[in-house]
Enzyme design. Structure first.
Site, PDB file in Angstrom:
ATOM      1  N   GLY A  69      19.035  -6.581  23.836  1.00 38.73           N
ATOM      2  CA  GLY A  69      17.353  -6.613  24.869  1.00 38.73           C
ATOM      3  C   GLY A  69      16.788  -8.263  24.187  1.00 38.73           C
ATOM      4  N   TYR A  70      15.538  -7.724  24.560  1.00 41.59           N
ATOM      5  CA  TYR A  70      14.807  -9.632  24.922  1.00 41.59           C
ATOM      6  C   TYR A  70      14.939 -10.292  23.347  1.00 41.59           C
ATOM      7  N   THR A 115      20.525  -6.951  16.425  1.00 40.98           N
ATOM      8  CA  THR A 115      19.290  -7.399  17.508  1.00 40.98           C
ATOM      9  C   THR A 115      18.943  -5.982  18.310  1.00 40.98           C
ATOM     10  N   VAL A 116      19.287  -4.880  17.513  1.00 35.59           N
ATOM     11  CA  VAL A 116      19.076  -3.607  18.441  1.00 35.59           C
ATOM     12  C   VAL A 116      18.443  -2.708  18.583  1.00 35.59           C
ATOM     13  N   HIS A 131      -2.279 -25.985  45.504  1.00 35.59           N
ATOM     14  CA  HIS A 131      -1.606 -26.536  46.483  1.00 35.59           C
ATOM     15  C   HIS A 131      -1.056 -28.172  45.894  1.00 35.59           C
ATOM     16  N   GLU A 150      26.898  -5.818  24.785  1.00 34.26           N
ATOM     17  CA  GLU A 150      25.329  -4.888  24.819  1.00 34.26           C
ATOM     18  C   GLU A 150      26.096  -3.718  25.524  1.00 34.26           C
ATOM     19  N   THR A 202       1.560  -1.242   9.977  1.00 40.64           N
ATOM     20  CA  THR A 202       2.746  -1.211   9.842  1.00 40.64           C
ATOM     21  C   THR A 202       3.577  -1.804   9.851  1.00 40.64           C
ATOM     22  N   GLY A 203       4.212  -2.202  11.775  1.00 41.90           N
ATOM     23  CA  GLY A 203       4.555  -3.119  11.910  1.00 41.90           C
ATOM     24  C   GLY A 203       6.164  -2.298  12.137  1.00 41.90           C
ATOM     25  N   ALA A 209       1.097  -1.275   0.192  1.00 44.56           N
ATOM     26  CA  ALA A 209       0.217   0.026   0.183  1.00 44.56           C
ATOM     27  C   ALA A 209       0.724   1.264  -0.377  1.00 44.56           C
TER      28      ALA A 209
HETATM   29  C1  LIG Z   1      -0.555 -39.623  47.400  1.00 42.64           C
HETATM   30  C2  LIG Z   1      -0.719 -37.900  47.823  1.00 42.64           C
HETATM   31  C3  LIG Z   1      -1.387 -36.993  46.450  1.00 42.64           C
HETATM   32  C4  LIG Z   1      -2.110 -35.937  46.778  1.00 42.64           C
HETATM   33  N1  LIG Z   1      -1.428 -34.677  46.200  1.00 42.64           N
HETATM   34  C5  LIG Z   1      -2.165 -33.354  46.095  1.00 42.64           C
HETATM   35  C6  LIG Z   1      -2.548 -32.020  46.001  1.00 42.64           C
HETATM   36  O1  LIG Z   1      -1.674 -32.159  44.587  1.00 42.64           O
HETATM   37  N2  LIG Z   1      -2.920 -31.480  46.971  1.00 42.64           N
HETATM   38  C7  LIG Z   1      -3.721 -31.088  47.018  1.00 42.64           C
HETATM   39  O2  LIG Z   1      -4.155 -30.416  47.667  1.00 42.64           O
HETATM   40  N3  LIG Z   1      -3.927 -32.091  48.054  1.00 42.64           N
HETATM   41  C8  LIG Z   1      -3.133 -33.305  47.871  1.00 42.64           C
HETATM   42  N4  LIG Z   1      -3.162 -34.271  48.784  1.00 42.64           N
HETATM   43  C9  LIG Z   1      -4.082 -34.093  49.740  1.00 42.64           C
HETATM   44  C10 LIG Z   1      -3.413 -33.852  51.300  1.00 42.64           C
HETATM   45  O3  LIG Z   1      -2.058 -34.535  51.093  1.00 42.64           O
HETATM   46  C11 LIG Z   1      -3.883 -33.193  52.559  1.00 42.64           C
HETATM   47  O4  LIG Z   1      -5.230 -32.891  51.895  1.00 42.64           O
HETATM   48  C12 LIG Z   1      -3.672 -32.540  52.985  1.00 42.64           C
HETATM   49  O5  LIG Z   1      -2.579 -33.030  53.891  1.00 42.64           O
HETATM   50  C13 LIG Z   1      -4.294 -32.523  54.550  1.00 42.64           C
HETATM   51  O6  LIG Z   1      -4.040 -31.463  55.224  1.00 42.64           O
HETATM   52  P1  LIG Z   1      -4.188 -31.855  57.552  1.00 42.64           P
HETATM   53  O7  LIG Z   1      -3.308 -30.699  57.874  1.00 42.64           O
HETATM   54  O8  LIG Z   1      -6.091 -31.756  57.473  1.00 42.64           O
HETATM   55  O9  LIG Z   1      -3.981 -33.501  57.046  1.00 42.64           O
HETATM   56  P2  LIG Z   1      -2.297 -34.218  56.655  1.00 42.64           P
HETATM   57  O10 LIG Z   1      -1.493 -33.619  56.200  1.00 42.64           O
HETATM   58  O11 LIG Z   1      -3.269 -35.610  56.886  1.00 42.64           O
HETATM   59  O12 LIG Z   1      -1.704 -34.172  58.368  1.00 42.64           O
HETATM   60  C14 LIG Z   1      -2.355 -34.380  59.883  1.00 42.64           C
HETATM   61  C15 LIG Z   1      -0.960 -35.053  60.685  1.00 42.64           C
HETATM   62  O13 LIG Z   1      -1.714 -34.994  61.532  1.00 42.64           O
HETATM   63  C16 LIG Z   1      -1.172 -36.059  62.832  1.00 42.64           C
HETATM   64  N5  LIG Z   1      -1.242 -36.984  63.471  1.00 42.64           N
HETATM   65  C17 LIG Z   1      -2.942 -37.150  63.383  1.00 42.64           C
HETATM   66  N6  LIG Z   1      -3.443 -37.607  64.598  1.00 42.64           N
HETATM   67  C18 LIG Z   1      -2.252 -37.317  65.936  1.00 42.64           C
HETATM   68  C19 LIG Z   1      -2.521 -37.474  67.244  1.00 42.64           C
HETATM   69  N7  LIG Z   1      -3.440 -37.521  67.676  1.00 42.64           N
HETATM   70  N8  LIG Z   1      -1.287 -36.809  67.720  1.00 42.64           N
HETATM   71  C20 LIG Z   1      -0.393 -36.400  67.311  1.00 42.64           C
HETATM   72  N9  LIG Z   1      -0.590 -36.165  65.402  1.00 42.64           N
HETATM   73  C21 LIG Z   1      -1.286 -36.177  64.848  1.00 42.64           C
HETATM   74  C22 LIG Z   1      -0.072 -36.465  61.368  1.00 42.64           C
HETATM   75  O14 LIG Z   1       0.615 -37.589  61.899  1.00 42.64           O
HETATM   76  C23 LIG Z   1      -0.139 -36.135  59.756  1.00 42.64           C
HETATM   77  O15 LIG Z   1       0.951 -35.395  60.474  1.00 42.64           O
HETATM   78  C24 LIG Z   1      -2.801 -35.250  48.354  1.00 42.64           C
HETATM   79  C25 LIG Z   1      -2.552 -36.496  49.274  1.00 42.64           C
HETATM   80  C26 LIG Z   1      -1.674 -38.105  48.839  1.00 42.64           C
HETATM   81  C27 LIG Z   1      -2.213 -39.493  49.848  1.00 42.64           C
HETATM   82  C1  LIG Z   2      12.051 -11.973  16.614  1.00 45.74           C
HETATM   83  C2  LIG Z   2      11.482 -11.497  17.568  1.00 45.74           C
HETATM   84  C3  LIG Z   2      11.347 -11.644  18.678  1.00 45.74           C
HETATM   85  C4  LIG Z   2       9.733 -11.198  19.011  1.00 45.74           C
HETATM   86  N1  LIG Z   2       9.016 -11.941  20.800  1.00 45.74           N
HETATM   87  C5  LIG Z   2       7.377 -11.160  20.811  1.00 45.74           C
HETATM   88  C6  LIG Z   2       6.894 -11.663  21.833  1.00 45.74           C
HETATM   89  O1  LIG Z   2       7.219 -12.834  22.224  1.00 45.74           O
HETATM   90  N2  LIG Z   2       6.142 -11.299  22.369  1.00 45.74           N
HETATM   91  C7  LIG Z   2       5.148  -9.850  21.698  1.00 45.74           C
HETATM   92  O2  LIG Z   2       4.521  -9.528  22.020  1.00 45.74           O
HETATM   93  N3  LIG Z   2       6.256  -9.536  20.825  1.00 45.74           N
HETATM   94  C8  LIG Z   2       7.261  -9.919  20.290  1.00 45.74           C
HETATM   95  N4  LIG Z   2       7.310  -9.111  19.387  1.00 45.74           N
HETATM   96  C9  LIG Z   2       7.806  -8.461  18.279  1.00 45.74           C
HETATM   97  C10 LIG Z   2       6.349  -8.331  17.754  1.00 45.74           C
HETATM   98  O3  LIG Z   2       6.685  -8.746  16.417  1.00 45.74           O
HETATM   99  C11 LIG Z   2       5.832  -6.929  17.426  1.00 45.74           C
HETATM  100  O4  LIG Z   2       5.316  -6.097  18.606  1.00 45.74           O
HETATM  101  C12 LIG Z   2       4.139  -7.408  16.395  1.00 45.74           C
HETATM  102  O5  LIG Z   2       4.375  -8.137  15.203  1.00 45.74           O
HETATM  103  C13 LIG Z   2       4.088  -6.305  16.091  1.00 45.74           C
HETATM  104  O6  LIG Z   2       2.729  -5.774  15.327  1.00 45.74           O
HETATM  105  P1  LIG Z   2       2.476  -4.807  14.616  1.00 45.74           P
HETATM  106  O7  LIG Z   2       0.980  -5.533  13.872  1.00 45.74           O
HETATM  107  O8  LIG Z   2       2.676  -4.010  14.921  1.00 45.74           O
HETATM  108  O9  LIG Z   2       2.638  -5.530  13.354  1.00 45.74           O
HETATM  109  P2  LIG Z   2       3.888  -6.078  12.206  1.00 45.74           P
HETATM  110  O10 LIG Z   2       3.771  -7.958  13.006  1.00 45.74           O
HETATM  111  O11 LIG Z   2       5.774  -5.885  13.471  1.00 45.74           O
HETATM  112  O12 LIG Z   2       3.052  -6.197  11.092  1.00 45.74           O
HETATM  113  C14 LIG Z   2       3.267  -5.569   9.686  1.00 45.74           C
HETATM  114  C15 LIG Z   2       2.800  -5.965   8.541  1.00 45.74           C
HETATM  115  O13 LIG Z   2       2.442  -5.202   7.575  1.00 45.74           O
HETATM  116  C16 LIG Z   2       2.774  -5.185   6.615  1.00 45.74           C
HETATM  117  N5  LIG Z   2       3.590  -4.136   5.791  1.00 45.74           N
HETATM  118  C17 LIG Z   2       4.578  -3.087   6.255  1.00 45.74           C
HETATM  119  N6  LIG Z   2       3.864  -2.029   4.981  1.00 45.74           N
HETATM  120  C18 LIG Z   2       2.803  -2.519   4.795  1.00 45.74           C
HETATM  121  C19 LIG Z   2       2.720  -1.550   3.513  1.00 45.74           C
HETATM  122  N7  LIG Z   2       2.717  -0.639   2.837  1.00 45.74           N
HETATM  123  N8  LIG Z   2       1.802  -2.183   2.988  1.00 45.74           N
HETATM  124  C20 LIG Z   2       1.572  -3.983   2.648  1.00 45.74           C
HETATM  125  N9  LIG Z   2       1.604  -4.184   4.157  1.00 45.74           N
HETATM  126  C21 LIG Z   2       3.201  -3.545   4.804  1.00 45.74           C
HETATM  127  C22 LIG Z   2       3.851  -6.336   6.813  1.00 45.74           C
HETATM  128  O14 LIG Z   2       4.542  -7.333   5.901  1.00 45.74           O
HETATM  129  C23 LIG Z   2       3.846  -6.805   8.157  1.00 45.74           C
HETATM  130  O15 LIG Z   2       3.264  -8.182   7.780  1.00 45.74           O
HETATM  131  C24 LIG Z   2       9.258  -9.780  18.556  1.00 45.74           C
HETATM  132  C25 LIG Z   2       9.640  -9.720  17.630  1.00 45.74           C
HETATM  133  C26 LIG Z   2      10.513  -9.751  16.909  1.00 45.74           C
HETATM  134  C27 LIG Z   2      11.925  -9.292  16.035  1.00 45.74           C
END
Ligand SMILES: Cc1cc2nc3c(=O)[nH]c(=O)nc-3n(C[C@H](O)[C@H](O)[C@H](O)COP(=O)(O)OP(=O)(O)OC[C@H]3O[C@@H](n4cnc5c(N)ncnc54)[C@H](O)[C@@H]3O)c2cc1C
Ligand SMILES: Cc1cc2nc3c(=O)[nH]c(=O)nc-3n(C[C@H](O)[C@H](O)[C@H](O)COP(=O)(O)OP(=O)(O)OC[C@H]3O[C@@H](n4cnc5c(N)ncnc54)[C@H](O)[C@@H]3O)c2cc1C
EC number: 1.8.1.4
Lengths: 475, 60, 475
Positions: free
Chosen positions: A193-194, A279-280, A454, A214, A155-156, A119
């Site tokens: 830069g990034y 890439t400046v 958790h 840099e 146009t970028g 364009a």
């Molecule tokens: C394999 C597995 C994977 C799990 N993964 C997840 C997960 O990814 N995300 C998540 O949110 N939950 C997960 N859970 C569930 C999570 O572990 C429980 O919800 C959490 O531990 C409950 O916390 P609590 O404090 O109620 O009891 P518990 O963690 O059971 O702790 C109770 C404590 O009280 C002590 N106790 C008990 N009675 C007595 C007593 N009379 N005197 C002194 N001490 C006592 C015990 O020894 C124990 O240390 C998982 C559970 C299992 C089994």
């Molecule tokens: C290596 C690299 C990595 C990047 N990584 C990220 C990232 O991770 N996250 C992020 O958010 N941004 C990233 N960016 C920046 C991101 O690419 C730009 O911010 C984004 O593309 C800008 O969008 P835009 O639409 O303004 O322009 P552009 O994407 O530049 O697009 C402009 C378009 O207009 C067209 N054009 C221009 N002039 C004319 C004309 N006269 N007629 C017809 N067509 C025309 C061009 O051909 C082009 O297709 C990165 C850039 C680079 C170079």
């Protein structure tokens, strides 16, 4: 030539994140939309040579490293080998092509007309489309004149070239860096830069010796020092040489490599490398397509001046994405695209976001939204800051990835969350919650009182909020 | 009615606001929300306490 | 014996997620806290034999699989081998011991007195601590009588044994399943809830042939069918045999294995396995420690009856965690612990959460918070439902992990988010944002207008919200 003029409703130049999303939203809001794209594929920089392919290479690098080293878990492997041609084919066909063709389908689905061509603006009301790329659609070589009711500029930007480093075969931009035929042995990256740093990590993982030159005292300067230092240590562990305060001076291409000369305090050093990627930074595409023939005003940085809705100084011309102020990021372009689409459809949309999140896909990942502690200080905002380390997080420990922290910044008086930063595992996934917190202006107490499951990487966010309300839990 | 500050279907409030309501002894179901989607804010609770008219009865 | 009675302020029985967090928070609020724990280590089921070690084994399984198969990215490896003794040592020393000793330090830091022994209640005002475990502290064998001002019951739960499957050497509970000396060749798991299914995936990744016997028509029945079917397909790809509607009948241990017999429609089948793990559920530890001598009321399921603050029918006795109603999950225990600690410190805390998130660490991960579509229907709540697939997410595609979706449930009239489910990459990280949305009663529009960074796994949440407000973007 009058019979040659076509009249269009809403015309969008560029099909990047800004252009294609504006097209979809405007169409949903009842506009007749035409997108003009000069490239052969839609999706702009982001999908073709930016966000998406870079993440694919980062993934491949991770997988190679994981295949090589899982000794911690009692796993040993014999030689892990990468066939980089296959990696590139995966990236191009299974990632990039899949996403770009997906966007093309979305445009079709939304009845957006897609014109392949370049364009050129004639004035505030009309432009011409010139043939470009292989899928030419025009019969007359002189271009097709289009009169538009609304025009959205999306146009970028393009890579900046620096003196002494003319882009060629061995001196390359980020696009070249994404499309290397083989993993280089010696890879010099000018600009920590990034974009440069992400690819430095990827190529180091893939087996290259990478040197980052840099100019400033810190790589990835848009993130705070305590975050970047963790990434820096990791890069050095990967074998990356990081040279800061370095002035890139000169390059000399040969058939099979390039000599790169840089200076520190005036003292020159030369590196022999296979490739040198520069890439400046990027510059907005606001030149070379007749914008100067319109009344659209530019800033002194060459960006298009727009109001809160994205409207330029010309009433029916709008601008979004990398050519307007703010971080040059795809999701910022998405948001502005939706705002402009709303505005031309008489909705009261506005770019009223409070924080634009930013992510850097290093090891570990970096992410931020809203203000930082430093910014708060600079702006004289009184804040409370809480930091919770992933070392205290069971999930991170069970992943053997317990480096990093979550930092929350809250208004001192009200507790309103003003910003958050994450360096650590899953930072790119976790930052969305903080973007919600900052953009919905939640209070630290709201996060502290919201159950986080958790054991997950999200818990440090709640833990940091616990600290902010005065009752730390796992620290 | 009793001031519980508990979450239920009758009103929308953030956790911090629910806690504030309990601390202030205010029944959230009586507070007129000012948020766009019906969210009750701390300020809404304050103005309720200051004597703003109570929300029209929910019972339909 | 009167001189033998010690008086204590706040006593907590159990140092699991409920007990230790209550201790920390109560101490922060000015209480004098004593925790009684019968096990040798603090942290309860969660840290020692639950959440944490299970996630470590899952990680190891993933790493072994990744080391074996990264062909997609052009990476080939020769034989990847696991030394499971090393895996177990890593889990025990670098993960579990690290976390439990961390909690012990936290208790110390908060001046919480830790007594190693088993608590028996005498009445509503006093208990005795009997020696248990190696770190005995008492001189008199008859136990130490303690009079308490406040008592928090946090005794947790234990595995249910079923008829025909007496726990032994080859018939094991989840604790046994987490501590196997070697990866079994044939591993039968009775009970396809989240605990059984998580470990099924882990051991399949680690090289076992796993058979799940589930009595109901679907594994992981607390998640919706469209989510579980994705996990089921993945388990089957890993080689797991899933047998639903199966009634486990009988087991016969031998020196080197176990014969497991189950029936479908009355027709018996026998499997020879190395181990048979029974994970059919857990029962609350509300028996065997004198609770019947108090006025604390139990439900017919043996759970302790509590009010919104966690207070039992006895004014100064409180209960939290697995022994009270609600999902038996660590983070629910955390929340209740903080509420009770507040309540005994005269704060107006309440268990007023709207949704408790739940996560299942399968491949891909499952996560949910608030209501599901089915629950909305059952309760007669009119809702709008939006589903966005990870196939449309650039980050998921660049990770070669684009299976699954995000589902959002919003009130039809107001748009308030009532629930959300995620099956897909990073679901455990992403669910926190939805927990914030549901518990802060945000509107779909709030999420749609919050910038989510690109390219990240969090974007599908914004995309689903875009659908809910009527303007889908990448779909
Ligand atoms: C394999 C597995 C994977 C799990 N993964 C997840 C997960 O990814 N995300 C998540 O949110 N939950 C997960 N859970 C569930 C999570 O572990 C429980 O919800 C959490 O531990 C409950 O916390 P609590 O404090 O109620 O009891 P518990 O963690 O059971 O702790 C109770 C404590 O009280 C002590 N106790 C008990 N009675 C007595 C007593 N009379 N005197 C002194 N001490 C006592 C015990 O020894 C124990 O240390 C998982 C559970 C299992 C089994
Ligand atoms: C290596 C690299 C990595 C990047 N990584 C990220 C990232 O991770 N996250 C992020 O958010 N941004 C990233 N960016 C920046 C991101 O690419 C730009 O911010 C984004 O593309 C800008 O969008 P835009 O639409 O303004 O322009 P552009 O994407 O530049 O697009 C402009 C378009 O207009 C067209 N054009 C221009 N002039 C004319 C004309 N006269 N007629 C017809 N067509 C025309 C061009 O051909 C082009 O297709 C990165 C850039 C680079 C170079």
């Amino acid at each position: 030539m009058a019979e040659n003029v076509i009249e269009k409703d809403t015309v969008i130049i560029g099909s990047g994140p800004g252009g294609y999303v504006a097209a979809i939203r405007a169409s949903e809001l009842g506009q007749n939309v035409t997108v003009i794209e000069k490239s052969d594929t839609v999706g702009g920089v982001c999908l073709n040579v930016g966000c998406v392919p870079s993440k694919a290479l980062i993934t491949a690098g991770h997988r190679l490293q994981q295949a090589k080293d899982s000794a911690t878990y009692g796993i040993t492997t014999s030689d892990a080998v990468i066939d980089f041609a296959k990696t590139q084919a995966w990236k191009d066909e299974k990632v990039v092509a899949r996403m770009t063709s997906g966007v093309e389908m979305l445009l079709k689905k939304h009845h957006v007309e897609l014109i392949n061509g370049e364009a050129y603006l004639d004035n505030d009301k009309q432009l011409r489309v010139m043939p470009s790329g292989p899928r030419q659609f025009m019969d007359n070589g002189g271009g097709q004149t289009i009169k538009f009711k609304n025009l959205i500029l999306a146009t970028g930007s393009r890579p900046i070239e620096i003196r002494g480093f003319k882009f060629g075969t061995r001196v390359i931009d980020s696009t070249g860096g994404l499309n290397l035929p083989a993993v280089p042995k010696e890879f010099v990256i000018i600009g920590g830069g990034y974009v440069g740093t992400e690819l430095a990590g990827a190529y180091a993982d893939l087996g290259a010796h990478v040197t980052i030159l840099e100019g400033s005292p810190q790589i990835i300067p848009n993130f705070e020092k305590d975050m970047v230092s963790i990434v820096k240590k990791n890069l050095e562990k990967k074998g990356v040489t990081i040279i800061t305060n370095a002035m890139a001076k000169n390059s000399e291409e040969s058939d099979d490599g390039v000599k790169v000369t840089y200076e520190i305090d005036g003292k020159p050093t030369t590196i022999d490398a296979d490739y040198c990627m520069v890439t400046v930074g990027r510059r907005p595409n606001t030149d070379n397509f007749g914008l100067e023939l319109t009344n659209v005003k530019l800033t002194d940085k060459g960006l298009v001046e727009v109001d809160k809705q994205g409207r330029t100084s010309v009433d029916n011309i709008w601008a979004i994405g990398d050519i307007v102020a703010g971080p040059a990021l795809a999701h910022k372009a998405f948001f502005e695209a939706k705002t402009v689409a709303g505005a031309i459809s008489d909705k009261n949309t506005e770019n009223d976001y409070i924080g634009v999140p930013a992510v850097c896909f290093t090891d570990p990942e970096l992410a931020t939204v809203g203000i930082t502690q430093t910014e708060a200080k600079d702006k004289g905002i009184e804040v409370n800051v809480a930091k919770f380390p992933f070392a205290g997080n069971a999930r991170a420990v069970s992943l053997d990835a317990a480096e990093g922290f979550v930092k929350l910044i809250a208004d001192k008086e009200t507790g309103t969350l003003l910003g958050g930063q994450i360096v650590g595992p899953g930072a790119s996934d976790l930052i969305s919650e903080l973007s919600v917190a900052v953009n919905c202006q939640l209070n630290a107490e709201d996060i502290a009182l919201t159950i986080h499951p958790h054991p997950t990487l999200g818990e440090p966010i709640q833990e940091a909020a616990d600290i902010l309300i005065g009752y730390p839990t796992h620290i | 009615s009793q001031a519980t500050g508990s979450a239920n279907d009758n009103y929308l409030a953030m956790p911090s606001v629910r806690q504030y309501a309990r601390d202030e002894g205010v029944d959230l179901s009586l507070v007129t929300p000012s948020g766009k989607h019906g969210q009750i804010s701390k300020e809404d609770i304050d103005s309720y306490k200051a004597g703003a008219p109570a929300k029209a009865s929910k019972t339909e």
